[in-house]
Design a protein around this motif. Structure first.
Motif, short mmCIF file in Angstrom:
data_model
loop_
_atom_site.label_atom_id
_atom_site.label_comp_id
_atom_site.label_asym_id
_atom_site.label_seq_id
_atom_site.Cartn_x
_atom_site.Cartn_y
_atom_site.Cartn_z
N LEU A 1 0.80 -1.22 0.00
CA LEU A 1 0.00 0.00 0.00
C LEU A 1 0.83 1.27 0.00
CD1 LEU A 1 -2.67 -1.07 2.64
CD2 LEU A 1 -2.88 -1.12 0.15
N ASP A 2 2.13 1.14 0.25
CA ASP A 2 3.05 2.27 0.32
C ASP A 2 2.66 3.27 1.42
OD1 ASP A 2 5.40 3.48 -0.47
OD2 ASP A 2 4.41 4.79 -1.92
N ARG A 3 2.14 2.71 2.51
CA ARG A 3 1.80 3.51 3.69
C ARG A 3 1.68 2.56 4.87
NH1 ARG A 3 -3.83 2.75 4.29
NH2 ARG A 3 -4.82 2.15 2.36
N PRO A 4 1.71 3.09 6.08
CA PRO A 4 1.62 2.22 7.27
C PRO A 4 0.29 1.46 7.32
CG PRO A 4 2.29 4.43 7.89
CD PRO A 4 1.89 4.48 6.44
N PHE A 5 0.35 0.26 7.84
CA PHE A 5 -0.84 -0.57 7.99
C PHE A 5 -1.60 -0.19 9.25
CE2 PHE A 5 -2.80 -4.42 9.82
CZ PHE A 5 -3.73 -4.66 8.83
N HIS A 6 -2.92 -0.13 9.15
CA HIS A 6 -3.79 0.09 10.30
C HIS A 6 -4.66 -1.15 10.47
CE1 HIS A 6 -2.55 4.23 10.60
NE2 HIS A 6 -2.73 4.35 9.29
N PRO A 7 -4.87 -1.61 11.69
CA PRO A 7 -5.60 -2.88 11.92
C PRO A 7 -6.98 -2.95 11.27
CG PRO A 7 -4.67 -2.05 13.96
CD PRO A 7 -4.43 -1.01 12.92
N PHE A 8 -7.65 -1.83 11.11
CA PHE A 8 -9.00 -1.86 10.55
C PHE A 8 -9.05 -1.37 9.11
CE2 PHE A 8 -9.44 -1.45 15.14
CZ PHE A 8 -10.13 -2.63 15.40
N ASP A 9 -7.90 -1.33 8.46
CA ASP A 9 -7.80 -0.91 7.06
C ASP A 9 -8.41 -2.00 6.17
OD1 ASP A 9 -7.13 -0.02 4.54
OD2 ASP A 9 -5.08 0.50 5.09
N ARG A 10 -9.37 -1.64 5.35
CA ARG A 10 -10.06 -2.61 4.50
C ARG A 10 -9.74 -2.41 3.02
NH1 ARG A 10 -12.88 -6.71 6.90
NH2 ARG A 10 -13.95 -6.74 4.94
N SER A 11 -8.74 -1.61 2.70
CA SER A 11 -8.47 -1.30 1.30
C SER A 11 -8.03 -2.53 0.50
CB SER A 11 -7.44 -0.18 1.17
OG SER A 11 -6.22 -0.54 1.74
N VAL A 12 -7.24 -3.42 1.10
CA VAL A 12 -6.83 -4.63 0.38
C VAL A 12 -8.05 -5.50 0.11
CG1 VAL A 12 -5.48 -6.77 0.53
CG2 VAL A 12 -4.48 -4.61 1.28
N ASP A 13 -8.94 -5.61 1.11
CA ASP A 13 -10.18 -6.38 0.93
C ASP A 13 -11.02 -5.82 -0.20
OD1 ASP A 13 -9.55 -8.05 3.11
OD2 ASP A 13 -10.36 -6.57 4.49
#
Length: 55
Positions: free
Chosen positions: A6-18
């Motif tokens: 994603l070229d940014r830090p991961f957040h536990p509730f990030d759903r962009s990959v989904d």
């Protein structure tokens, strides 16, 4: 790993990959000639498999 995709830090509730996977699934379904599907591997991610192998 996700921050490299994603070229940014991961957040536990990030759903962009989904959401990207959901869109890819719809595109694969619309292309009936391609015998592939995306399967969810719990606690790991996703895998592209041939529908012949999934039966």
């Amino acid at each position: 790993m996700t921050n490299r995709v994603l070229d940014r830090p991961f957040h536990p509730f990030d759903r962009s990959v989904d959401m990207h996977i959901s869109r890819l699934r719809k595109k694969l379904e619309s292309l009936h000639a391609l015998p592939y599907t995306i399967k969810t591997v719990r606690s790991s991610g996703y895998v592209l498999v041939s529908e012949a192998a999934s039966h």
